[in-house]
Enzyme design. Structure first.
Site, PDB file in Angstrom:
ATOM      1  CB  SER A 397      -0.906   0.028   1.242  1.00 22.43           C
ATOM      2  OG  SER A 397      -1.708  -1.120   1.323  1.00 22.43           O
ATOM      3  CG  HIS A 418      -2.566  -0.549  -3.414  1.00 25.99           C
ATOM      4  ND1 HIS A 418      -2.933   0.754  -3.132  1.00 25.99           N
ATOM      5  CD2 HIS A 418      -2.889  -1.267  -2.309  1.00 25.99           C
ATOM      6  CE1 HIS A 418      -3.447   0.815  -1.918  1.00 25.99           C
ATOM      7  NE2 HIS A 418      -3.436  -0.395  -1.400  1.00 25.99           N
ATOM      8  CD  GLU A 430      -3.381   3.522  -5.793  1.00 17.49           C
ATOM      9  OE1 GLU A 430      -3.571   4.738  -5.797  1.00 17.49           O
ATOM     10  OE2 GLU A 430      -2.786   2.930  -4.866  1.00 17.49           O
ATOM     11  CG  ASN A 468      -3.041   4.187   0.966  1.00 20.52           C
ATOM     12  OD1 ASN A 468      -4.169   4.369   1.398  1.00 20.52           O
ATOM     13  ND2 ASN A 468      -2.539   2.976   0.807  1.00 20.52           N
TER      14      ASN A 468
END
Length: 678
Positions: A397, A418, A430, A468
């Protein structure tokens, strides 16, 4: 090429729409259909007509690109009225997709014959509008009000078999749907002349509640419900007029514009830049390392799309239980009609406890604990046991792809993929190439995501990637607001009122505070002591409050139910943090909370573009909407920013800059606000 290809078969005029890529009902198609229908009505040698689509699909809807432009005649209601007014029968030969205006056109025909595998639906509410060319009036006449409320109000898509059972489709054939339509030309039957089947009021009320819940009470859903109910109460012509007015009003609304932006942004996000376009590596067998929640979710997503899956874990008991859960989950999905029974009964799943067993995999996805040392050790094993040319993917992540790739002798084969939890449900993926990734690796990751029916978005290799990194800036600003005077429930309520699915502190409790705690501990040695840091989460974890799973976090959870607000322990920890920083606490109004949280997102989005982590601004909107609960009807943080006053945005960033203090990096709004939309 002409928008409509005409041919005559056995005295039947076949009208094949040819408007790639999805045969949208754009103005040239509408005009050509009107001319063809006039010919059909006037030519005595023709006994009927068939409307079909070219290149694998019927019609995937109206041309959404026309929605923001001045309308051009003929309009869809005119075309559909011409179909019904034609003295000869017209059959819709459905295959591929019959969605939106495409299904409305089919409903205007006398009969609908579908090829097995066809998908049908009226998804207009997902674009902030309602069916505006008779869909809300004709569908109830075939299936009843409650079924129409379900299909229109929830934007549900159904297969040909389900459509046949409901009465939307008259016949399902395996092959040559046009030939079947020509061979079985019916008598004239206008759907608009049919009565709406009577139903119990309780069934209609239940369907209405379900539609409102699924659509979160958005204006388009409310209007769709009213229009469908009009079909049972009004003559067809009056109901049609009542349908058209809210359609036109909704189409011009800011919400519909934002939803159209998201529609195009999601399609654009799946396009690689020219420099990375390559033939992707073939992937048929996938190995997943780690049988925990994330690994099992990834395995399920791959199994549901027909991949052979090798699920590896050193813990044999955990692995066995994960295999049992996967079998049960796929059987349940098959029973619900979500996947074919063959995928559940002929499960292509192997369970492995030895590294050598991953050798057949074309793609290996590591889904273990978010710890760099642990992941590097996994990749050393992958380097030793994966076959040459296999794609080695990490589900990290936050961590650096290049540092993980350095644990192997083949960094050119390493890629970040991800996934978002639960991986079998969440659509966002991702795709993160490293600096040494081979030219075909990004293409392989994007293609794999598409095959999983996910939304793959290309990201640069930087801390937190797109999602994130923005969420970290947003959450950090929300923690600042705790120290400044807000309570967790006030921050959450303000952001949920804006439209977020959940507030940041409710999300933190749900995902587990200990995950962020461990990450913060790992970064503590590198943190500049001058940087503002809020210790509230650390103190909560030190007291064993890890969120829902421990029964307490920012909130308490008695019998699984969240407390209405923070308790005395949480408030005491927050007040102590404020005092330690020397902050004089003061209440924050909901609009102030929203302004600061959104300013943090917008500022970080500007930095992401400047740093090249996101290849286009609209990708940021896709990631935040699909993965982080940003309200879709607002269009994502970048779209939202472009709808705001520039000076007000700058003032918002001034506020968060002052709140952060040392180390704050300000993004330039110029690139964010002026980049051309896709």
């Amino acid at each position: 090429m002409e928008a409509l290809q005409l041919s005559v078969r056995e005295g039947v005029l076949v009208m094949e729409i040819s408007n790639p890529p999805v045969n949208a009902l754009s103005q040239p198609v509408r005009a050509a259909l009107m001319a063809a229908l006039a010919r059909l009505g006037a030519d005595e040698s023709l006994r009927g007509g068939v409307i079909a689509g070219a290149r694998g699909t019927f019609i995937a809807g109206a041309d959404i690109k026309e929605f923001g432009k001045p309308p051009e005649a003929p309009f869809l209601p005119d075309v559909f009225a011409a179909i019904e007014a034609c003295p000869k029968p017209v059959v819709a030969a459905l295959h591929g997709a019959a969605l939106g205006g495409g299904l409305e056109l089919a409903l205007a025909c006398d009969v609908r014959i579908a090829e097995a595998g066809t998908v049908l639906g009226l998804p207009e509410v997902t674009l902030g509008v309602i069916p505006g060319a008779g869909g809300t009036q004709r569908l109830p006449r075939l299936v009843g009000v409650s079924a129409a409320l379900r299909l229109i109000g929830t934007a549900e898509r159904i297969g040909a078999g389900a459509a046949h059972r409901l009465g939307v489709v008259d016949e399902v054939v395996e092959v040559d749907v046009v030939g079947a339509a020509v061979a079985h030309l019916p008598a004239k039957r206008r759907v608009s002349a049919l009565p709406v089947p009577p139903e119990a009021p309780e069934a209609v009320a239940k369907a209405e509640v379900a539609a409102l819940k699924a659509g979160k009470g958005r204006p388009a859903v409310v209007a769709a419900i009213a229009a469908v109910k009009d079909a049972a109460a009004l003559p067809f012509a009056e109901g049609l007029a009542r349908e058209r007015a809210p359609f036109l009003a909704l189409r011009a609304s800011p919400e519909a514009a934002a939803l159209r932006h998201m529609f195009f942004a999601e399609r654009e996000a799946m396009r690689l830049p020219a420099a990375l376009r390559a033939t992707p590596r073939a992937i048929e067998t996938v190995a997943v390392i780690g049988a925990g929640t994330m690994g099992s979710g990834i395995a399920q997503a791959a199994l549901e799309e027909g991949f052979a899956v090798i699920l590896y874990d050193q813990n044999a008991d955990l692995l066995t239980k994960a295999g049992e859960r996967l079998c049960a989950a796929l059987a349940e999905r098959a029973a619900a009609g979500k996947i074919t029974p063959a995928l559940a009964t002929k499960l292509r799943l192997s369970l492995a406890t030895g590294w050598a067993e991953i050798a057949p995999a074309d793609l290996v996805i590591e889904a273990v604990f978010e710890d760099l040392a642990v992941k590097q050790e996994v990749f050393r094993q992958l380097d030793a046991h994966a076959k040459p040319g296999a794609v080695l993917a990490t589900n990290t992540s936050y961590l650096d792809i290049d540092t993980i790739a350095a644990a192997t002798s083949r960094p050119q084969d390493v890629l970040g993929l991800h996934f978002f939890s639960p991986a079998n449900v969440m659509k966002l993926l991702e795709v993160v190439p490293g600096s040494a990734s081979a030219p075909d690796l990004a293409a392989a990751g994007m293609e794999f995501g598409k095959r999983l029916k996910k939304l793959p978005v290309l990201c640069g290799n930087a801390f937190g990637f797109i999602g994130n990194r923005i969420y970290n800036a947003y959450r950090t600003q929300c923690e600042f607001m705790l120290e400044d005077g807000a309570w967790p429930e006030e921050v959450d309520a303000a952001l949920e009122a804006f439209g977020f699915a959940m507030g940041p502190f409710a999300v933190a409790d749900l995902s587990g505070l200990d995950i962020a705690w461990r990450m913060r501990a790992a970064q503590a040695a590198r943190r500049d002591p001058r940087t503002r840091y809020v210790p509230v989460l650390d103190e909560l974890c030190a007291q064993g409050r890890f969120g829902r799973k421990s029964g307490a976090g920012y909130y308490t959870y008695a019998a699984g139910k969240r407390s209405a607000g923070s308790d005395a322990t949480v408030r005491g920890i927050i007040a102590a943090a404020s005092a330690a920083r020397g902050v004089s606490r003061h209440p924050l109004a909901p609009e102030d909370i929203q302004r600061r949280a959104l300013a943090a997102m917008v500022n970080e989005a500007a930095l992401l573009l400047a740093d090249g982590v996101a290849q286009r601004a609209s990708d940021i909107d896709v990631v935040l909407v699909q993965g982080y609960g940003f309200p879709r009807h607002v269009g994502g943080p970048v779209y939202w920013a472009r709808m705001q006053d520039r000076a007000a945005l700058e003032r918002g960033i001034d506020i968060i800059a002052a709140a952060a203090g040392f180390g704050f990096r300000r993004g330039s709004l110029d690139l964010l606000l002026t980049e051309s939309a896709p």
